[in-house]
Design a protein around this motif. Structure first.
Motif, PDB file in Angstrom:
ATOM      1  N   ILE A 184      -6.875   9.699   0.707  1.00 31.47           N
ATOM      2  CA  ILE A 184      -6.674   8.609   1.552  1.00 31.47           C
ATOM      3  C   ILE A 184      -5.003   8.453   1.695  1.00 31.47           C
ATOM      4  O   ILE A 184      -3.930   8.374   1.102  1.00 31.47           O
ATOM      5  CB  ILE A 184      -6.834   7.269   1.120  1.00 31.47           C
ATOM      6  N   VAL A 185      -4.552   8.585   3.164  1.00 27.31           N
ATOM      7  CA  VAL A 185      -3.327   8.481   3.667  1.00 27.31           C
ATOM      8  C   VAL A 185      -3.342   7.353   4.737  1.00 27.31           C
ATOM      9  O   VAL A 185      -4.007   7.131   5.635  1.00 27.31           O
ATOM     10  CB  VAL A 185      -2.913   9.987   4.618  1.00 27.31           C
ATOM     11  N   ILE A 186      -2.183   6.269   4.352  1.00 22.72           N
ATOM     12  CA  ILE A 186      -2.227   5.239   4.980  1.00 22.72           C
ATOM     13  C   ILE A 186      -0.692   5.291   5.439  1.00 22.72           C
ATOM     14  O   ILE A 186       0.458   5.123   4.928  1.00 22.72           O
ATOM     15  CB  ILE A 186      -2.198   3.862   4.211  1.00 22.72           C
ATOM     16  N   HIS A 187      -0.706   5.300   6.960  1.00 23.82           N
ATOM     17  CA  HIS A 187       0.624   5.129   7.571  1.00 23.82           C
ATOM     18  C   HIS A 187       1.209   3.612   7.861  1.00 23.82           C
ATOM     19  O   HIS A 187       2.352   3.502   7.949  1.00 23.82           O
ATOM     20  CB  HIS A 187       0.393   5.878   8.881  1.00 23.82           C
ATOM     21  N   ASN A 188       0.357   2.805   7.940  1.00 21.14           N
ATOM     22  CA  ASN A 188       0.771   1.342   8.292  1.00 21.14           C
ATOM     23  C   ASN A 188      -0.421   0.453   7.751  1.00 21.14           C
ATOM     24  O   ASN A 188      -1.623   0.657   7.967  1.00 21.14           O
ATOM     25  CB  ASN A 188       1.031   1.373   9.935  1.00 21.14           C
ATOM     26  N   LEU A 189      -0.133  -0.371   6.901  1.00 24.08           N
ATOM     27  CA  LEU A 189      -0.997  -1.390   6.239  1.00 24.08           C
ATOM     28  C   LEU A 189      -0.354  -2.905   6.467  1.00 24.08           C
ATOM     29  O   LEU A 189       0.820  -3.087   5.936  1.00 24.08           O
ATOM     30  CB  LEU A 189      -1.130  -0.994   4.934  1.00 24.08           C
ATOM     31  N   ARG A 190      -1.066  -3.528   7.189  1.00 30.69           N
ATOM     32  CA  ARG A 190      -0.617  -4.975   7.492  1.00 30.69           C
ATOM     33  C   ARG A 190      -1.653  -6.051   6.945  1.00 30.69           C
ATOM     34  O   ARG A 190      -2.756  -5.834   7.129  1.00 30.69           O
ATOM     35  CB  ARG A 190      -0.668  -5.169   9.026  1.00 30.69           C
ATOM     36  N   VAL A 191      -1.129  -6.851   5.913  1.00 31.28           N
ATOM     37  CA  VAL A 191      -1.890  -7.603   5.223  1.00 31.28           C
ATOM     38  C   VAL A 191      -1.353  -9.036   5.777  1.00 31.28           C
ATOM     39  O   VAL A 191      -0.458  -9.639   5.619  1.00 31.28           O
ATOM     40  CB  VAL A 191      -1.628  -7.541   3.688  1.00 31.28           C
ATOM     41  N   GLU A 192      -2.433  -9.800   6.200  1.00 27.58           N
ATOM     42  CA  GLU A 192      -2.135 -11.136   6.841  1.00 27.58           C
ATOM     43  C   GLU A 192      -1.837 -12.323   5.891  1.00 27.58           C
ATOM     44  O   GLU A 192      -1.009 -13.005   5.947  1.00 27.58           O
ATOM     45  CB  GLU A 192      -3.142 -11.728   7.872  1.00 27.58           C
ATOM     46  N   GLY A 193      -2.618 -12.131   5.033  1.00 28.07           N
ATOM     47  CA  GLY A 193      -2.450 -13.234   3.896  1.00 28.07           C
ATOM     48  C   GLY A 193      -3.179 -12.743   2.558  1.00 28.07           C
ATOM     49  O   GLY A 193      -4.122 -11.959   2.448  1.00 28.07           O
ATOM     50  N   ILE A 194      -2.593 -13.132   1.337  1.00 27.04           N
ATOM     51  CA  ILE A 194      -3.050 -12.692   0.107  1.00 27.04           C
ATOM     52  C   ILE A 194      -3.026 -14.060  -0.893  1.00 27.04           C
ATOM     53  O   ILE A 194      -1.789 -14.705  -0.558  1.00 27.04           O
ATOM     54  CB  ILE A 194      -2.376 -11.382  -0.228  1.00 27.04           C
ATOM     55  N   THR A 195      -3.814 -14.245  -1.591  1.00 29.43           N
ATOM     56  CA  THR A 195      -3.748 -15.313  -2.669  1.00 29.43           C
ATOM     57  C   THR A 195      -3.912 -14.740  -3.973  1.00 29.43           C
ATOM     58  O   THR A 195      -4.068 -13.466  -4.278  1.00 29.43           O
ATOM     59  CB  THR A 195      -4.756 -16.264  -2.367  1.00 29.43           C
ATOM     60  N   ASN A 196      -3.550 -15.658  -4.991  1.00 31.77           N
ATOM     61  CA  ASN A 196      -3.550 -15.147  -6.404  1.00 31.77           C
ATOM     62  C   ASN A 196      -5.067 -14.610  -6.806  1.00 31.77           C
ATOM     63  O   ASN A 196      -5.332 -13.837  -7.724  1.00 31.77           O
ATOM     64  CB  ASN A 196      -3.336 -16.332  -7.453  1.00 31.77           C
ATOM     65  N   SER A 197      -5.983 -15.217  -6.202  1.00 31.71           N
ATOM     66  CA  SER A 197      -7.609 -14.508  -6.194  1.00 31.71           C
ATOM     67  C   SER A 197      -7.885 -13.422  -5.198  1.00 31.71           C
ATOM     68  O   SER A 197      -9.100 -13.433  -5.482  1.00 31.71           O
ATOM     69  CB  SER A 197      -8.445 -15.648  -6.419  1.00 31.71           C
ATOM     70  N   SER A 198      -7.079 -12.831  -4.619  1.00 33.64           N
ATOM     71  CA  SER A 198      -7.423 -11.958  -3.587  1.00 33.64           C
ATOM     72  C   SER A 198      -7.734 -10.531  -4.270  1.00 33.64           C
ATOM     73  O   SER A 198      -6.765 -10.120  -5.433  1.00 33.64           O
ATOM     74  CB  SER A 198      -6.427 -11.951  -2.544  1.00 33.64           C
ATOM     75  N   VAL A 199      -8.467  -9.642  -3.584  1.00 33.48           N
ATOM     76  CA  VAL A 199      -8.598  -8.155  -3.937  1.00 33.48           C
ATOM     77  C   VAL A 199      -8.333  -7.462  -2.943  1.00 33.48           C
ATOM     78  O   VAL A 199      -9.130  -7.480  -1.750  1.00 33.48           O
ATOM     79  CB  VAL A 199      -9.738  -8.161  -4.787  1.00 33.48           C
ATOM     80  N   LEU A 200      -7.323  -6.343  -2.965  1.00 38.81           N
ATOM     81  CA  LEU A 200      -7.069  -5.622  -1.871  1.00 38.81           C
ATOM     82  C   LEU A 200      -7.715  -4.095  -2.558  1.00 38.81           C
ATOM     83  O   LEU A 200      -7.138  -3.747  -3.239  1.00 38.81           O
ATOM     84  CB  LEU A 200      -5.615  -5.691  -1.472  1.00 38.81           C
ATOM     85  N   GLN A 201      -8.699  -3.778  -1.748  1.00 39.10           N
ATOM     86  CA  GLN A 201      -9.385  -2.351  -2.079  1.00 39.10           C
ATOM     87  C   GLN A 201      -9.123  -1.383  -1.167  1.00 39.10           C
ATOM     88  O   GLN A 201      -9.342  -1.537  -0.207  1.00 39.10           O
ATOM     89  CB  GLN A 201     -10.888  -2.652  -2.625  1.00 39.10           C
TER      90      GLN A 201
END
Length: 69
Positions: free
Chosen positions: A9-26
């Motif tokens: 997996i190659v990611i050139h740009n990753l934008r996360v709008e919001g994340i909380t303590n219980s979030s999972v980014l996979q």
């Protein structure tokens, strides 16, 4: 039955709008996601924290965007 998945997996740009303590980014595949929470006393404190001088504020410390539908 076992599945073996190989990914590149190659990611050139990753934008996360919001994340909380219980979030999972996979990114990629996972057969099982297990939650974990660790608490470490890295500063070596040996007594409780002092009491607050005033009650805690209910206002956010960081300006938040209004919720969207």
């Amino acid at each position: 039955m076992n599945f073996f998945i190989n990914q590149n997996i190659v990611i050139h740009n990753l934008r996360v709008e919001g994340i909380t303590n219980s979030s999972v980014l996979q990114i990629g595949s996972a057969g099982m996601i297990k939650g974990i929470s660790n608490l470490y006393n890295t500063a070596g404190f040996v007594e409780p924290a002092p009491e607050l001088d005033r009650p805690p504020t209910t206002l956010p410390l960081v300006p938040l965007a209004p919720p969207t539908a």
